[in-house]
Motif scaffolding. Structure first.
Motif, PDB file in Angstrom:
ATOM      1  N   THR A  51       1.671  74.902 -25.054  1.00  0.00           N
ATOM      2  CA  THR A  51       2.584  76.014 -25.252  1.00  0.00           C
ATOM      3  C   THR A  51       2.181  77.223 -24.414  1.00  0.00           C
ATOM      4  N   SER A  52       3.072  78.191 -24.350  1.00  0.00           N
ATOM      5  CA  SER A  52       2.896  79.311 -23.429  1.00  0.00           C
ATOM      6  C   SER A  52       1.608  80.091 -23.668  1.00  0.00           C
ATOM      7  N   ALA A  53       1.242  80.270 -24.931  1.00  0.00           N
ATOM      8  CA  ALA A  53       0.010  81.006 -25.244  1.00  0.00           C
ATOM      9  C   ALA A  53      -1.196  80.076 -25.378  1.00  0.00           C
ATOM     10  N   GLY A  54      -0.963  78.796 -25.264  1.00  0.00           N
ATOM     11  CA  GLY A  54      -2.059  77.832 -25.341  1.00  0.00           C
ATOM     12  C   GLY A  54      -2.455  77.436 -26.742  1.00  0.00           C
ATOM     13  N   GLY A  55      -1.644  77.814 -27.719  1.00  0.00           N
ATOM     14  CA  GLY A  55      -2.032  77.549 -29.093  1.00  0.00           C
ATOM     15  C   GLY A  55      -1.757  76.150 -29.590  1.00  0.00           C
ATOM     16  N   SER A  56      -0.955  75.408 -28.865  1.00  0.00           N
ATOM     17  CA  SER A  56      -0.604  74.064 -29.321  1.00  0.00           C
ATOM     18  C   SER A  56      -0.504  73.126 -28.134  1.00  0.00           C
ATOM     19  N   THR A  57      -0.993  71.922 -28.327  1.00  0.00           N
ATOM     20  CA  THR A  57      -0.951  70.915 -27.277  1.00  0.00           C
ATOM     21  C   THR A  57      -0.433  69.598 -27.852  1.00  0.00           C
ATOM     22  N   ASN A  58       0.032  68.742 -26.967  1.00  0.00           N
ATOM     23  CA  ASN A  58       0.392  67.392 -27.383  1.00  0.00           C
ATOM     24  C   ASN A  58      -0.008  66.421 -26.279  1.00  0.00           C
ATOM     25  N   TYR A  59      -0.253  65.189 -26.683  1.00  0.00           N
ATOM     26  CA  TYR A  59      -0.751  64.179 -25.747  1.00  0.00           C
ATOM     27  C   TYR A  59      -0.051  62.848 -25.970  1.00  0.00           C
ATOM     28  N   ASP A  61      -0.149  58.939 -26.433  1.00  0.00           N
ATOM     29  CA  ASP A  61      -1.136  58.133 -27.138  1.00  0.00           C
ATOM     30  C   ASP A  61      -2.151  57.508 -26.181  1.00  0.00           C
ATOM     31  N   SER A  62      -1.701  57.183 -24.983  1.00  0.00           N
ATOM     32  CA  SER A  62      -2.565  56.491 -24.027  1.00  0.00           C
ATOM     33  C   SER A  62      -3.714  57.353 -23.513  1.00  0.00           C
ATOM     34  N   VAL A  63      -3.614  58.681 -23.697  1.00  0.00           N
ATOM     35  CA  VAL A  63      -4.663  59.562 -23.163  1.00  0.00           C
ATOM     36  C   VAL A  63      -5.360  60.367 -24.250  1.00  0.00           C
ATOM     37  N   LYS A  64      -4.924  60.252 -25.476  1.00  0.00           N
ATOM     38  CA  LYS A  64      -5.544  61.020 -26.561  1.00  0.00           C
ATOM     39  C   LYS A  64      -7.034  60.731 -26.654  1.00  0.00           C
ATOM     40  N   GLY A  65      -7.811  61.794 -26.790  1.00  0.00           N
ATOM     41  CA  GLY A  65      -9.254  61.652 -26.886  1.00  0.00           C
ATOM     42  C   GLY A  65      -9.960  61.562 -25.551  1.00  0.00           C
ATOM     43  N   ARG A  66      -9.191  61.408 -24.464  1.00  0.00           N
ATOM     44  CA  ARG A  66      -9.798  61.317 -23.127  1.00  0.00           C
ATOM     45  C   ARG A  66      -9.397  62.480 -22.226  1.00  0.00           C
ATOM     46  N   PHE A  67      -8.162  62.947 -22.374  1.00  0.00           N
ATOM     47  CA  PHE A  67      -7.649  64.026 -21.532  1.00  0.00           C
ATOM     48  C   PHE A  67      -7.535  65.316 -22.348  1.00  0.00           C
ATOM     49  N   THR A  68      -7.740  66.445 -21.668  1.00  0.00           N
ATOM     50  CA  THR A  68      -7.593  67.750 -22.306  1.00  0.00           C
ATOM     51  C   THR A  68      -6.835  68.686 -21.378  1.00  0.00           C
ATOM     52  N   ILE A  69      -5.761  69.257 -21.903  1.00  0.00           N
ATOM     53  CA  ILE A  69      -5.009  70.253 -21.148  1.00  0.00           C
ATOM     54  C   ILE A  69      -5.445  71.641 -21.590  1.00  0.00           C
ATOM     55  N   SER A  70      -5.484  72.567 -20.636  1.00  0.00           N
ATOM     56  CA  SER A  70      -5.798  73.950 -20.952  1.00  0.00           C
ATOM     57  C   SER A  70      -5.097  74.834 -19.929  1.00  0.00           C
ATOM     58  N   ARG A  71      -5.028  76.114 -20.225  1.00  0.00           N
ATOM     59  CA  ARG A  71      -4.400  77.048 -19.303  1.00  0.00           C
ATOM     60  C   ARG A  71      -5.129  78.373 -19.318  1.00  0.00           C
ATOM     61  N   ASP A  72      -5.033  79.062 -18.189  1.00  0.00           N
ATOM     62  CA  ASP A  72      -5.568  80.411 -18.061  1.00  0.00           C
ATOM     63  C   ASP A  72      -4.423  81.287 -17.583  1.00  0.00           C
ATOM     64  N   ASN A  73      -3.827  82.017 -18.490  1.00  0.00           N
ATOM     65  CA  ASN A  73      -2.661  82.828 -18.131  1.00  0.00           C
ATOM     66  C   ASN A  73      -3.029  83.992 -17.212  1.00  0.00           C
ATOM     67  N   ALA A  74      -4.267  84.394 -17.218  1.00  0.00           N
ATOM     68  CA  ALA A  74      -4.703  85.456 -16.308  1.00  0.00           C
ATOM     69  C   ALA A  74      -4.771  84.959 -14.863  1.00  0.00           C
ATOM     70  N   LYS A  75      -4.985  83.657 -14.724  1.00  0.00           N
ATOM     71  CA  LYS A  75      -5.085  83.058 -13.384  1.00  0.00           C
ATOM     72  C   LYS A  75      -3.838  82.260 -13.015  1.00  0.00           C
ATOM     73  N   ASN A  76      -2.841  82.242 -13.898  1.00  0.00           N
ATOM     74  CA  ASN A  76      -1.607  81.481 -13.631  1.00  0.00           C
ATOM     75  C   ASN A  76      -1.915  80.029 -13.272  1.00  0.00           C
ATOM     76  N   THR A  77      -2.798  79.434 -14.041  1.00  0.00           N
ATOM     77  CA  THR A  77      -3.254  78.079 -13.730  1.00  0.00           C
ATOM     78  C   THR A  77      -3.324  77.239 -14.999  1.00  0.00           C
ATOM     79  N   VAL A  78      -2.916  75.993 -14.856  1.00  0.00           N
ATOM     80  CA  VAL A  78      -3.069  75.015 -15.931  1.00  0.00           C
ATOM     81  C   VAL A  78      -3.976  73.906 -15.420  1.00  0.00           C
ATOM     82  N   TYR A  79      -4.766  73.358 -16.341  1.00  0.00           N
ATOM     83  CA  TYR A  79      -5.764  72.364 -15.968  1.00  0.00           C
ATOM     84  C   TYR A  79      -5.550  71.078 -16.757  1.00  0.00           C
ATOM     85  N   LEU A  80      -6.046  70.001 -16.182  1.00  0.00           N
ATOM     86  CA  LEU A  80      -6.076  68.732 -16.897  1.00  0.00           C
ATOM     87  C   LEU A  80      -7.443  68.105 -16.661  1.00  0.00           C
TER      88      LEU A  80
END
Length: 115
Positions: A51-59, A61-80
């Motif tokens: 979500t826009s503020a980073g408070g909620s994520t969804n994955y 099933d094939s990647v749950k527990g292995r992949f993590t999404i995050s974002r830095d709104n100050a840097k306008n960047t999303v990570y995987l």
């Protein structure tokens, strides 16, 4: 508007990669951000979203527990962060930004998991 993915490459099974998607030209902090992937001969599929503020994520099933999404709104960047990679994770990974009818895509970055 630009979404520029980076960080893809060749990695052995069990390895890790961190993808980045740098955004410009729109109000990044207001957009839902997602990662999709498309393997050869297959349809593009949703991997994860945040979500826009980073408070909620969804994955997927094939990647749950292995992949993590995050974002830095100050840097306008999303990570995987991708850990414990498997050959079936091989695909072109795309960054997606969405807010209502406004949808933007990056050009994609290739991830290949092979020994």
């Amino acid at each position: 508007v630009q979404l520029v993915e980076s960080g893809g490459g060749l990695v052995q099974p069990g390895g890790s990669l961190r993808l980045s998607c740098a955004a410009s030209g729109f109000t990044f902090r207001s957009y839902y951000m997602s990662w999709y992937r498309q393997a050869p001969g297959k349809e593009r599929e949703l991997v994860t979203g945040i979500t826009s503020a980073g408070g909620s994520t969804n994955y997927a099933d094939s990647v749950k527990g292995r992949f993590t999404i995050s974002r830095d709104n100050a840097k306008n960047t999303v990570y995987l962060q991708m850990n414990s990679l498997k050959p079936e994770d091989t695909a072109v990974y795309y960054c997606n930004a969405a807010r209502g009818s406004y949808i933007y895509w990056g050009q994609g970055t290739q991830v290949t998991v092979s020994s």
